[in-house]
Write a protein that holds these residues in place. Structure first.
Motif, PDB file in Angstrom:
ATOM      1  N   TYR A 112      -1.464  -4.077   6.465  1.00 15.17           N
ATOM      2  CA  TYR A 112      -2.378  -3.346   7.353  1.00 15.17           C
ATOM      3  C   TYR A 112      -2.047  -1.853   7.443  1.00 15.17           C
ATOM      4  O   TYR A 112      -2.616  -1.149   8.281  1.00 15.17           O
ATOM      5  CB  TYR A 112      -2.358  -3.956   8.750  1.00 15.17           C
ATOM      6  CG  TYR A 112      -2.964  -5.338   8.812  1.00 15.17           C
ATOM      7  CD1 TYR A 112      -4.300  -5.520   9.158  1.00 15.17           C
ATOM      8  CD2 TYR A 112      -2.203  -6.474   8.525  1.00 15.17           C
ATOM      9  CE1 TYR A 112      -4.867  -6.786   9.219  1.00 15.17           C
ATOM     10  CE2 TYR A 112      -2.758  -7.749   8.583  1.00 15.17           C
ATOM     11  CZ  TYR A 112      -4.094  -7.893   8.932  1.00 15.17           C
ATOM     12  OH  TYR A 112      -4.646  -9.154   8.981  1.00 15.17           O
ATOM     13  N   ALA A 113      -1.140  -1.371   6.588  1.00 11.29           N
ATOM     14  CA  ALA A 113      -0.757   0.038   6.644  1.00 11.29           C
ATOM     15  C   ALA A 113      -1.954   0.934   6.345  1.00 11.29           C
ATOM     16  O   ALA A 113      -2.777   0.632   5.479  1.00 11.29           O
ATOM     17  CB  ALA A 113       0.366   0.319   5.655  1.00 11.29           C
ATOM     18  N   LEU A 114      -2.034   2.063   7.034  1.00  8.49           N
ATOM     19  CA  LEU A 114      -3.136   3.010   6.870  1.00  8.49           C
ATOM     20  C   LEU A 114      -2.884   4.008   5.754  1.00  8.49           C
ATOM     21  O   LEU A 114      -3.810   4.680   5.294  1.00  8.49           O
ATOM     22  CB  LEU A 114      -3.373   3.759   8.178  1.00  8.49           C
ATOM     23  CG  LEU A 114      -3.661   2.876   9.401  1.00  8.49           C
ATOM     24  CD1 LEU A 114      -3.837   3.743  10.640  1.00  8.49           C
ATOM     25  CD2 LEU A 114      -4.883   2.007   9.161  1.00  8.49           C
ATOM     26  N   SER A 115      -1.622   4.129   5.324  1.00 14.25           N
ATOM     27  CA  SER A 115      -1.268   5.031   4.229  1.00 14.25           C
ATOM     28  C   SER A 115      -0.114   4.420   3.442  1.00 14.25           C
ATOM     29  O   SER A 115       0.737   3.729   4.006  1.00 14.25           O
ATOM     30  CB  SER A 115      -0.850   6.408   4.749  1.00 14.25           C
ATOM     31  OG  SER A 115      -1.901   7.054   5.413  1.00 14.25           O
ATOM     32  N   TRP A 116      -0.110   4.690   2.142  1.00 11.19           N
ATOM     33  CA  TRP A 116       0.971   4.247   1.264  1.00 11.19           C
ATOM     34  C   TRP A 116       1.475   5.435   0.456  1.00 11.19           C
ATOM     35  O   TRP A 116       0.741   6.388   0.181  1.00 11.19           O
ATOM     36  CB  TRP A 116       0.479   3.177   0.281  1.00 11.19           C
ATOM     37  CG  TRP A 116       0.184   1.828   0.857  1.00 11.19           C
ATOM     38  CD1 TRP A 116      -0.456   1.551   2.025  1.00 11.19           C
ATOM     39  CD2 TRP A 116       0.491   0.576   0.259  1.00 11.19           C
ATOM     40  NE1 TRP A 116      -0.563   0.196   2.202  1.00 11.19           N
ATOM     41  CE2 TRP A 116       0.003  -0.441   1.117  1.00 11.19           C
ATOM     42  CE3 TRP A 116       1.124   0.184  -0.920  1.00 11.19           C
ATOM     43  CZ2 TRP A 116       0.130  -1.799   0.844  1.00 11.19           C
ATOM     44  CZ3 TRP A 116       1.250  -1.172  -1.202  1.00 11.19           C
ATOM     45  CH2 TRP A 116       0.766  -2.152  -0.325  1.00 11.19           C
ATOM     46  N   PHE A 215      -5.153  -2.660   1.289  1.00 12.90           N
ATOM     47  CA  PHE A 215      -6.561  -2.895   1.612  1.00 12.90           C
ATOM     48  C   PHE A 215      -7.047  -2.047   2.787  1.00 12.90           C
ATOM     49  O   PHE A 215      -8.243  -1.822   2.937  1.00 12.90           O
ATOM     50  CB  PHE A 215      -6.787  -4.381   1.891  1.00 12.90           C
ATOM     51  CG  PHE A 215      -6.928  -5.206   0.651  1.00 12.90           C
ATOM     52  CD1 PHE A 215      -8.173  -5.563   0.178  1.00 12.90           C
ATOM     53  CD2 PHE A 215      -5.803  -5.613  -0.064  1.00 12.90           C
ATOM     54  CE1 PHE A 215      -8.319  -6.312  -0.977  1.00 12.90           C
ATOM     55  CE2 PHE A 215      -5.940  -6.362  -1.222  1.00 12.90           C
ATOM     56  CZ  PHE A 215      -7.194  -6.716  -1.682  1.00 12.90           C
ATOM     57  N   TYR A 216      -6.119  -1.587   3.631  1.00 12.16           N
ATOM     58  CA  TYR A 216      -6.501  -0.783   4.794  1.00 12.16           C
ATOM     59  C   TYR A 216      -6.141   0.688   4.625  1.00 12.16           C
ATOM     60  O   TYR A 216      -6.284   1.470   5.564  1.00 12.16           O
ATOM     61  CB  TYR A 216      -5.838  -1.333   6.060  1.00 12.16           C
ATOM     62  CG  TYR A 216      -6.441  -2.633   6.541  1.00 12.16           C
ATOM     63  CD1 TYR A 216      -7.358  -2.653   7.581  1.00 12.16           C
ATOM     64  CD2 TYR A 216      -6.094  -3.857   5.952  1.00 12.16           C
ATOM     65  CE1 TYR A 216      -7.922  -3.838   8.034  1.00 12.16           C
ATOM     66  CE2 TYR A 216      -6.650  -5.047   6.391  1.00 12.16           C
ATOM     67  CZ  TYR A 216      -7.563  -5.029   7.424  1.00 12.16           C
ATOM     68  OH  TYR A 216      -8.117  -6.218   7.861  1.00 12.16           O
ATOM     69  N   ALA A 217      -5.694   1.075   3.450  1.00  9.36           N
ATOM     70  CA  ALA A 217      -5.226   2.445   3.228  1.00  9.36           C
ATOM     71  C   ALA A 217      -6.143   3.172   2.260  1.00  9.36           C
ATOM     72  O   ALA A 217      -6.457   2.670   1.178  1.00  9.36           O
ATOM     73  CB  ALA A 217      -3.799   2.416   2.669  1.00  9.36           C
ATOM     74  N   ALA A 218      -6.575   4.377   2.641  1.00  8.59           N
ATOM     75  CA  ALA A 218      -7.269   5.258   1.701  1.00  8.59           C
ATOM     76  C   ALA A 218      -6.257   5.758   0.682  1.00  8.59           C
ATOM     77  O   ALA A 218      -5.158   6.189   1.048  1.00  8.59           O
ATOM     78  CB  ALA A 218      -7.902   6.431   2.445  1.00  8.59           C
ATOM     79  N   THR A 219      -6.600   5.677  -0.601  1.00 10.47           N
ATOM     80  CA  THR A 219      -5.622   6.056  -1.614  1.00 10.47           C
ATOM     81  C   THR A 219      -5.177   7.499  -1.413  1.00 10.47           C
ATOM     82  O   THR A 219      -5.986   8.417  -1.223  1.00 10.47           O
ATOM     83  CB  THR A 219      -6.163   5.870  -3.042  1.00 10.47           C
ATOM     84  OG1 THR A 219      -5.166   6.311  -3.977  1.00 10.47           O
ATOM     85  CG2 THR A 219      -7.447   6.634  -3.279  1.00 10.47           C
ATOM     86  N   SER A 220      -3.860   7.679  -1.452  1.00 13.59           N
ATOM     87  CA  SER A 220      -3.280   9.003  -1.219  1.00 13.59           C
ATOM     88  C   SER A 220      -3.377   9.901  -2.438  1.00 13.59           C
ATOM     89  O   SER A 220      -2.952  11.060  -2.389  1.00 13.59           O
ATOM     90  CB  SER A 220      -1.813   8.855  -0.799  1.00 13.59           C
ATOM     91  OG  SER A 220      -1.078   8.133  -1.779  1.00 13.59           O
TER      92      SER A 220
END
Length: 648
Positions: A112-116, A215-220
């Protein structure tokens, strides 16, 4: 001593809904959330790992030590581990160290992380998706843009290769830079929506985003969550809708991802006949597990809610619905009725569509990429359907591209490839896709699928676009196709924008621009695009001349357009049956010089009051070579040239 404090965001009702597969806002509970406990700020962590012996949070704050910050298992047998860690803040890198039932230690990023991080073993980042939106007017009125009675013309693009900085490898534009470049282009070209290939975090560039880990993170790759929100916000402020590709069909086996998350087949089906995809070497979600359904439907809600997406195009629906997809005999197990339908996946898709339409109404749209004839995909669930708003019209795409590859002398033998879609085009709500899948893997670019010399190739493609834009249904065109990209799509570099220095490419772009405007301006093209009343064949069987004539009709009785396609490279005088009391004027000609055509004028030159083509009257029209002509029904005989009226 354990440095984690007890804390929870879950209520008993949350747990009940989660276990029932009915919790659709799990992103408000799971993951890493900034909270305050007893006046002390910190981060609350929670993760689902029911088969783990121990779960701890590791990161750059504790030197990745799995002994210092151990989460607490909930007492309710939900399988959730949670806790509060003081003094952590935004930007903290972390993973979950999960000890399996067999004593193995797995380091997993937060589902569920918002950023990776942007690397192959990416850690999660404590992040936020707070953003001050400025698109309220769009949100309030977008139902008018997504209705089946509105023009929907979609520009599909891959954010990493539409344009690049200096065209260097990995020299991606930031989401904000893309906004500066993309929005004026879309407005000028007249598209109503953009569709982004997956923006969720993925580790492997050649997957184009379809092998998702976050799945919950916009690609950095292209910036922060707020940067993506800015892009969507600006698109909305400029009256452009945003559709996101969404991939609930499978996920990769990366060590930090969902595969074997707690040492067991937690997210994937444990039976490899249902849980492993032989083509993509990836893992298939267990749609019969309630907690997985809650994860996926919450994910759909997340992108529609937090990112203000106007629609989701659901990838690989065919593979989800068919147990025997890409499997030989003996490699799949029939369902309880002896058939090949994955009943659990079908139920999941029904629940997904029901949930998002209940939450957002008809202001959003769900679109199925589905290539079989699975019945009632776009019919309401309460009527026995699957509930999608639209479905890609893959049969139309294959037949159309197949026809335009044929030599001119052979076209009469394949004439009905272009009429066959009318046999089923109202069975579903269709979107006609000329997508990225048609211009990769040795399939050639669209312009090089066309037959003939250079002039004929471009004339063919211009006429194909006239056919597409005047055919019932919504439209989708992949980036580069609007100006005749000559090479196959290459995700590692920018499109060949320099081609617009050549008249034939600039002419094709002008044609797509004008077709977008005429599609939006002429209500006969969209008011009844999903209703039988909106279409009528005048001539569908002229094999020798390779000519097609049909009408498009709006809700008003006099709102009628005629489309005439000449699919041979020669000028002909053509007689067409029309109704008594009607007169016609040409409003569009794909052979116009401004489109790099030959400039033959397709004026109506004769009216005769005698029965022809089962109509009481006829007109004669000079048909340009390899061209599409659009005529508007008028109330008088004063023919005015309106061919330039759609240029802005």
């Amino acid at each position: 001593m354990n440095s984690v404090k007890t804390y929870t965001l879950f209520t008993e009702h949350d747990i009940y809904l989660f276990k029932e597969g009915k919790h659709y806002r799990l992103f408000e509970k799971f993951g890493a959330h900034s909270v305050e406990k007893s006046g002390i700020h910190g981060i609350y962590f929670s993760v689902w790992a029911p088969n783990a012996k121990k779960v701890s949070v590791v990161g750059n704050f504790n030197k990745w030590n799995s002994k210092d910050h151990i989460l607490y298992p909930r007492w309710d047998e939900s399988g959730i581990w949670e806790g509060f860690i003081e003094d952590l803040t935004w930007g903290t890198l972390y993973k979950y160290a999960i000890e399996t039932a067999h004593g193995e230690i797995l380091e997993k990023s937060d589902p569920y992380a918002l950023s990776w991080e942007q690397n192959i073993q990416a850690a999660s980042l404590v992040s936020t998706n707070w953003y001050e939106w400025n698109d309220q007017e769009w949100i309030e009125n977008r139902w008018k843009k997504n209705t089946t009675e509105a023009p929907i013309s979609v520009y599909e693009l891959h954010l990493g290769s539409w344009k690049r900085r200096n065209n260097e490898l990995h020299s991606f534009l930031n989401y904000r830079d893309i906004a500066t470049e993309l929005i004026p282009y879309i407005k000028n070209m007249g598209f109503t929506h953009v569709e982004f290939m997956p923006v969720m975090e993925y580790p492997y560039d050649p997957s184009w985003g379809y092998q998702i880990t976050g799945f919950y993170a916009a690609t950095s790759r292209f910036g922060s969550p707020q940067d993506l929100m800015f892009l969507i916000d600006e698109l909305h402020k400029n009256n452009i809708g945003v559709i996101l590709d969404w991939v609930p069909s499978h996920f990769p086996g990366d060590a930090n991802g969902l595969h074997r998350f707690d040492g067991s087949c937690l997210y994937e089906h444990e039976d490899p006949r249902k849980g492993f995809h032989p083509d993509w070497k990836s893992y298939i979600f267990n749609y019969g597990r309630n907690e997985v359904k809650s994860f996926l439907i919450s994910n759909a809600m997340f992108w529609l809610d937090r990112y203000h997406a106007d629609g989701l195009r659901v990838d690989a629906v065919t593979s989800m619905l068919h147990l025997d997809y890409s499997r030989n005999e003996g490699e799949w197990e029939p369902n309880i009725f002896g058939g090949n339908v994955n009943l659990e996946a079908k139920t999941f898709l029904e629940e997904f569509n029901t949930a998002v339409y209940k939450e957002f109404g008809n202001s959003i749209i769900t679109i199925a990429e589905e290539s079989s004839d699975f019945p009632m995909l776009t019919k309401p669930v309460h009527d026995g359907g699957v509930g999608f708003g639209m479905k890609w019209m893959m049969g139309w795409m294959h037949d159309t591209l197949g026809y335009f590859k044929e030599d001119f002398g052979n076209r009469k033998y394949h004439h009905h490839k272009l009429t066959f879609a009318s046999m089923y085009m109202y069975n579903e709500n269709y979107m006609m896709p000329l997508s990225h899948d048609e211009v990769v893997h040795g399939k050639a670019s669209l312009i090089y699928k066309m037959i003939g010399d250079e002039w004929q190739k471009f004339a063919n493609l211009r006429t194909l676009y006239v056919y597409m834009y005047t055919h019932p249904g919504a439209k989708l065109l992949f980036m580069g196709d609007e100006f005749g990209q000559t090479s196959e799509w290459n995700f590692t570099k920018s499109l060949d924008w320099h081609l617009l220095d050549y008249p034939v490419h600039k002419g094709l772009q002008n044609l797509v621009k004008d077709l977008n405007y005429i599609y939006r301006e002429e209500s006969a093209f969209y008011e009844n695009q999903f209703q039988k009343e909106g279409f009528e064949w005048i001539e569908a069987d002229d094999l020798e001349n390779s000519v097609y004539v049909y009408l498009r009709k709006g809700k008003r009785r006099d709102d009628v357009l005629m489309i005439v396609l000449n699919l041979l490279p020669e000028v002909i005088d053509y007689k067409i049956g029309v109704n008594a009391g009607t007169h016609w004027e040409v409003i569009f000609n794909s052979d116009d010089i401004k489109y790099a055509g030959s400039g033959v004028e397709p004026d109506v030159f004769k009216e005769q009051y005698e029965e022809y083509m089962r109509h009481p009257k006829s007109i004669s029209l000079k048909l340009p070579p390899l061209a599409g002509v659009i005529l508007r029904q008028t109330k008088d005989r004063k023919y005015k040239n309106h061919r330039n009226q759609f240029r802005k």
